[in-house]
Design an enzyme around this catalytic site. Structure first.
Site, PDB file in Angstrom:
ATOM      1  N   TYR A   4     -28.555 -17.670  33.939  1.00 43.86           N
ATOM      2  CA  TYR A   4     -28.974 -17.628  32.530  1.00 43.86           C
ATOM      3  C   TYR A   4     -30.389 -17.069  32.466  1.00 43.86           C
ATOM      4  CZ  TYR A   4     -29.884 -19.446  27.767  1.00 43.86           C
ATOM      5  OH  TYR A   4     -30.206 -19.586  26.436  1.00 43.86           O
TER       6      TYR A   4
ATOM      7  N   LYS B 242     -25.604 -14.602  31.990  1.00 44.15           N
ATOM      8  CA  LYS B 242     -25.812 -14.679  30.545  1.00 44.15           C
ATOM      9  C   LYS B 242     -27.145 -14.007  30.267  1.00 44.15           C
ATOM     10  CE  LYS B 242     -26.598 -17.813  26.641  1.00 44.15           C
ATOM     11  NZ  LYS B 242     -26.747 -19.225  26.198  1.00 44.15           N
TER      12      LYS B 242
END
Length: 294
Positions: free
Chosen positions: A135, A163
């Protein structure tokens, strides 16, 4: 290798009533998302207010979602912290509860360098032995996973996706050139850029707004090959996103989850609710969107 998911994953908001997690509302919200064919559920992330959830609450939320989802879609647990060994412990516990994967944010506050990032993520992945989604959200962490670092990490068999919440398409393009797209997925972390993200070959989105409009957001992915269609379809969604930008996530989206009946409009300190006039503005934007007004 198939990707963890394709399409819309929902960054699940945590409903509160009287400052306690409202598990009845949580179950009804998750069922709503499943009924609307979302492709993954992400629990205990930024939108979930994970910094202000206790470890016990995080585990109970995850267990509740895992049981209700019953293997129909992947359940991904946010377990990353700025402490490698605490991240390992949280990830192992998530695996025991039944998470299909974990999502690991870059270390924040203490930060590190790129060599440290590689060791941090690989140490967790190799210890936990569960699929990992990296992330990258520099606006919150002041730390970026550089494209060459993503490339190195993508060779780890447990690290399966990124992400990307940079909203930087030069970054996205370089990452995409460096990874094996058949084995490593790229998910947008920004609802406002999904059309462009799909046009450039992204695999899906981990979405905030899909908490309340899951079907509409999945439509964008399902019809991503028709650029004109989804560009036009997205225009009223953009107006709703503007209303949701009144304050930091998840403060505005929880106006709408509460509006739909999933808990009360509550956030935990240090977050504070929108002013009443702003709440009405968000609700009005949602009503106009649902009514088809532009």
């Amino acid at each position: 290798m198939t990707h963890m998911f394709e399409g819309v994953g929902v960054a699940l908001a945590t409903p509160f009533t009287n400052n306690e997690v409202d598990f009845d509302a949580l179950e009804r919200h998750v069922q709503f998302l499943l009924d609307n064919n979302i492709q993954a559920i992400i629990v205990n992330g930024t939108t979930a207010e994970s910094p202000t959830l206790t470890d016990e609450e995080k585990e109970k939320v995850l267990a509740t979602v895992v049981k209700l989802v019953n293997h129909n879609v992947p359940v991904i647990a946010g377990t990353g912290t700025n402490n490698t060994y605490k991240s390992i412990q949280a990830s192992i516990r998530a695996k025991e509860i039944g998470a299909d994967a974990v999502m690991l944010i870059t270390p924040y506050y203490n930060k590190t360098n790129q060599r440290g990032l590689i060791q941090h993520f690989e140490t967790i992945a190799n210890e936990v032995k569960l699929p990992v989604i990296l992330y990258n959200v520099p606006s919150r962490t002041n730390m970026t996973i550089e494209p060459e670092t993503v490339e190195i990490l993508s060779h780890n068999p447990y690290i399966v996706a990124l992400k990307d919440a940079t909203n930087d398409f030069e970054y996205f393009d370089e990452v995409k050139q460096r990874i094996n797209a058949n084995e490593f997925a790229l998910y947008s972390g920004n609802d406002d850029n999904v059309v462009k993200f799909y046009q450039r070959g992204g695999n899906g989105v981990i979405s905030v707004i899909a908490n309340v409009i899951p079907q509409e957001f999945q439509y964008l992915y399902d019809n991503r090959q028709n650029e004109t269609d989804i560009t036009n379809y997205f225009k009223p969604i953009e107006k709703l996103l503007e209303a949701l930008s009144l304050d930091v996530n998840p403060i505005p989206i929880k106006v709408l989850t509460a509006y739909l009946g999933y808990g009360h409009y509550e956030v935990r300190l240090p977050l504070v609710p929108l002013e009443e006039a702003q709440c009405k503005q968000v609700e009005r934007a949602f009503e106009q969107f649902k009514a088809g007004e532009q």
